[in-house]
Design a protein around this motif. Structure first.
Motif, PDB file in Angstrom:
ATOM      1  N   LEU A  35      -5.461  11.241  -6.512  1.00 51.91           N
ATOM      2  CA  LEU A  35      -5.456   9.851  -6.047  1.00 51.91           C
ATOM      3  C   LEU A  35      -4.153   9.213  -6.510  1.00 51.91           C
ATOM      4  N   GLU A  36      -3.225   9.072  -5.592  1.00 51.24           N
ATOM      5  CA  GLU A  36      -1.881   8.576  -5.895  1.00 51.24           C
ATOM      6  C   GLU A  36      -1.858   7.060  -5.703  1.00 51.24           C
ATOM      7  N   MET A  37      -0.737   6.526  -5.246  1.00 53.04           N
ATOM      8  CA  MET A  37      -0.643   5.107  -4.907  1.00 53.04           C
ATOM      9  C   MET A  37      -1.581   4.852  -3.727  1.00 53.04           C
ATOM     10  N   LEU A  38      -2.495   3.879  -3.855  1.00 55.39           N
ATOM     11  CA  LEU A  38      -3.538   3.717  -2.837  1.00 55.39           C
ATOM     12  C   LEU A  38      -3.693   2.307  -2.293  1.00 55.39           C
ATOM     13  N   GLY A  39      -3.160   1.319  -2.948  1.00 55.45           N
ATOM     14  CA  GLY A  39      -3.585  -0.044  -2.658  1.00 55.45           C
ATOM     15  C   GLY A  39      -2.723  -0.887  -1.747  1.00 55.45           C
ATOM     16  N   PHE A  40      -1.595  -0.354  -1.266  1.00 52.40           N
ATOM     17  CA  PHE A  40      -0.726  -1.202  -0.443  1.00 52.40           C
ATOM     18  C   PHE A  40      -0.914  -0.862   1.028  1.00 52.40           C
ATOM     19  N   ARG A  41      -1.172  -1.884   1.809  1.00 51.24           N
ATOM     20  CA  ARG A  41      -1.413  -1.716   3.245  1.00 51.24           C
ATOM     21  C   ARG A  41      -0.681  -2.824   3.992  1.00 51.24           C
ATOM     22  N   SER A  42      -0.058  -2.458   5.117  1.00 50.24           N
ATOM     23  CA  SER A  42       0.615  -3.452   5.949  1.00 50.24           C
ATOM     24  C   SER A  42       0.376  -3.129   7.411  1.00 50.24           C
ATOM     25  N   THR A  43      -0.003  -4.131   8.173  1.00 54.56           N
ATOM     26  CA  THR A  43      -0.198  -3.947   9.616  1.00 54.56           C
ATOM     27  C   THR A  43       1.040  -4.338  10.415  1.00 54.56           C
ATOM     28  N   ALA A  44       2.105  -4.705   9.732  1.00 51.69           N
ATOM     29  CA  ALA A  44       3.326  -5.139  10.420  1.00 51.69           C
ATOM     30  C   ALA A  44       4.040  -3.939  11.043  1.00 51.69           C
ATOM     31  N   PRO A  45       4.410  -4.013  12.309  1.00 50.68           N
ATOM     32  CA  PRO A  45       5.197  -2.930  12.908  1.00 50.68           C
ATOM     33  C   PRO A  45       6.490  -2.706  12.119  1.00 50.68           C
ATOM     34  N   GLY A  46       6.824  -1.438  11.906  1.00 50.58           N
ATOM     35  CA  GLY A  46       8.035  -1.103  11.176  1.00 50.58           C
ATOM     36  C   GLY A  46       7.883  -1.071   9.670  1.00 50.58           C
ATOM     37  N   SER A  47       6.670  -1.335   9.173  1.00 51.99           N
ATOM     38  CA  SER A  47       6.481  -1.365   7.720  1.00 51.99           C
ATOM     39  C   SER A  47       6.386   0.029   7.106  1.00 51.99           C
TER      40      SER A  47
END
Length: 199
Positions: A35-47
């Protein structure tokens, strides 16, 4: 078994010691989940970014990211080919839990690709054990990675919770066969060695 490794940032010292010990003991391993880095999420195109060498070596992955408009709204599940059935079971369970996932199967020369070896799964690959790393891809999505701005308020806790519940239950509350860092017997015989590389 749940194992918390130290020295991950220092060439995987803790996980390398355990993987080597298990290989010497000829342990039968159902599979290892890092279980590495798990918590960052972005719905922005190009992210979502992809290293140039991976885009060239893995055109199917590059095409899928293009189709997603490079939105960083998924978990990458990166596994060596030795755990294929086990890996497919895990990916299915993550999807059943409602978490978007991009499965990445790695074999041959790509097992030595530094960009794919940046966590505690890599020593298990080297010993021929089936292993998968679940990751939000760190700085390839999160511009705040390893900076003072990488603070708790920038994380998506619902997204993270959807990922970390899967290894224990397999989605929908079912017990998944092959829990995190499992040492259950499921594979016997000699394990193929994979090339070593340091990231």
């Amino acid at each position: 078994e749940l194992v918390a490794f130290d020295l991950e940032e220092s060439l995987h010292g803790g996980s390398e010691a355990l993987a080597r010990m298990m290989a010497q003991d000829q342990a039968d391993v159902a599979g290892m989940i890092s279980l590495e880095m798990l918590g960052f999420r972005s719905t922005a195109p190009g992210s979502q970014k992809i290293p140039a060498q991976l885009a060239k070596a893995m055109p199917r992955l590059a095409k899928e990211l293009d189709q997603r408009k490079h939105r960083g709204d998924f978990i990458a599940a990166i596994s060596n080919a030795g755990g294929k059935l086990w890996f497919e079971s895990l990916v299915s369970s993550i999807r059943e839990a409602g978490v978007p996932v991009v499965p990445i199967e790695v074999s041959g020369k790509l097992l030595a690709e530094p960009a794919l070896r940046r966590s505690d799964h890599a020593p298990f690959w080297d010993e021929g054990f089936p292993a998968v790393v679940l990751t939000d891809t760190a700085e390839h999505r999160n511009a705040r990675y390893h900076t003072p701005g990488d603070t708790p308020d920038t994380l998506d806790y619902d997204f993270m919770a959807g990922v970390v519940t899967v290894p224990r239950t397999g989605g929908n509350g079912r017990r998944w066969q092959g829990a995190a860092s499992s040492t259950r017997c499921s594979r016997r015989g000699p394990r193929p060695r994979t090339p070593r590389s340091r990231s």
